[in-house]
Write a protein that holds these residues in place. Structure first.
Motif, PDB file in Angstrom:
ATOM      1  N   LYS A  92       3.677   3.621  -2.423  1.00 59.92           N
ATOM      2  CA  LYS A  92       2.288   3.025  -2.264  1.00 59.92           C
ATOM      3  C   LYS A  92       2.089   2.754  -1.019  1.00 59.92           C
ATOM      4  O   LYS A  92       2.749   2.275  -0.481  1.00 59.92           O
ATOM      5  N   ALA A  93       0.952   3.359  -0.416  1.00 61.09           N
ATOM      6  CA  ALA A  93       0.467   2.856   0.980  1.00 61.09           C
ATOM      7  C   ALA A  93       0.774   1.367   1.224  1.00 61.09           C
ATOM      8  O   ALA A  93       0.400   0.471   0.345  1.00 61.09           O
ATOM      9  N   THR A 110       2.212   5.608   4.329  1.00 55.49           N
ATOM     10  CA  THR A 110       0.828   5.712   4.519  1.00 55.49           C
ATOM     11  C   THR A 110       0.258   6.210   3.348  1.00 55.49           C
ATOM     12  O   THR A 110       0.776   6.776   2.305  1.00 55.49           O
ATOM     13  N   GLU A 111      -1.285   6.396   3.439  1.00 61.95           N
ATOM     14  CA  GLU A 111      -2.102   7.101   2.085  1.00 61.95           C
ATOM     15  C   GLU A 111      -1.603   8.385   1.778  1.00 61.95           C
ATOM     16  O   GLU A 111      -1.667   8.616   0.724  1.00 61.95           O
ATOM     17  N   GLU A 114       1.742   8.565  -0.486  1.00 58.14           N
ATOM     18  CA  GLU A 114       1.758   7.894  -1.633  1.00 58.14           C
ATOM     19  C   GLU A 114       2.229   9.111  -2.891  1.00 58.14           C
ATOM     20  O   GLU A 114       2.273  10.233  -2.777  1.00 58.14           O
TER      21      GLU A 114
END
Length: 217
Positions: A92-93, A110-111, A114
């Protein structure tokens, strides 16, 4: 200087044993190989294997792909990975992932990264102390100071795999938030420079090799 144990300032969760998700391993790629008359549901997923953690970042080209499978009333594929893996073991970010084996370094998620499975040779870390900066902690987890403490836990052991319990006992120096943010940003900038230099070096080597291959023709 004030210090806190990792277990006091964060939640640390051990990774998923991937052999419980799949049945066969071939050249580091996991795949299902089972004949059954029962309905089953499957899910393609990527695993954040230790070799994909490089210089505090995730190298997506080194991720491993697996196919998860479980008996179900219906047959088919699902995009919901939580049907197979607890969400605490999925990246998860804004969290960190630590290697539990040598060289015991860590990376930030980072996003764009994920939804990866964190394997049992790693652990996820989520900061719970508002006075601790994410990038500062990342810098610490990649420092010689951290490494020195790790070595004390694995000294004399035939298996260089550190437990999550031992990780929680690691002491982290806690300077002011301002100092933390500067250290964290300086660290990230340094890692980005290293990443860029490595990329340039790789391209230069490829260029040199292409010159010699061209001479063969």
């Amino acid at each position: 200087m004030k210090k806190k144990k990792l277990g006091e300032l964060s939640d640390i969760i051990g990774g998923q044993i991937t052999s419980r998700l799949e049945k066969k391993k071939v050249d580091d790629l996991f795949e299902i190989d089972r004949i059954s008359d029962k309905n089953s549901i499957k899910c393609k997923a990527q695993v954040l294997v230790p070799k994909a953690i490089i210089n505090a970042f995730i190298d997506k080209s080194s991720l491993t792909t697996i196919t998860c499978e479980k008996n179900d009333k219906e047959d088919g594929f699902s995009s919901d990975l939580t049907l197979f893996v607890d969400k605490s073991k999925i990246t998860k970010a804004g969290t960190l992932v630590l290697k539990l084996s040598t060289p015991y370094d860590a990376c930030v998620v980072t996003e764009d990264e994920e939804g990866l499975i964190v394997p049992s040779f790693c652990a996820s870390l989520k900061i719970t102390d508002k006075d601790v900066d994410l990038l500062y902690l990342l810098a610490f987890l990649n420092s010689n100071s951290y490494q020195d403490q790790i070595k004390k836990f694995v000294a004399g052991s035939s298996i260089a795999l550190i437990s999550v319990g031992a990780i929680k006992e690691i002491e982290v120096p806690i300077p002011s938030k301002e100092v933390q943010e500067k250290i964290g940003q300086d660290f990230i900038n340094t890692m980005k420079k290293i990443k860029l230099v490595n990329k340039i070096t790789t391209l230069e080597i490829e260029k040199m090799n292409s010159i010699f291959y061209g001479m063969e023709g």
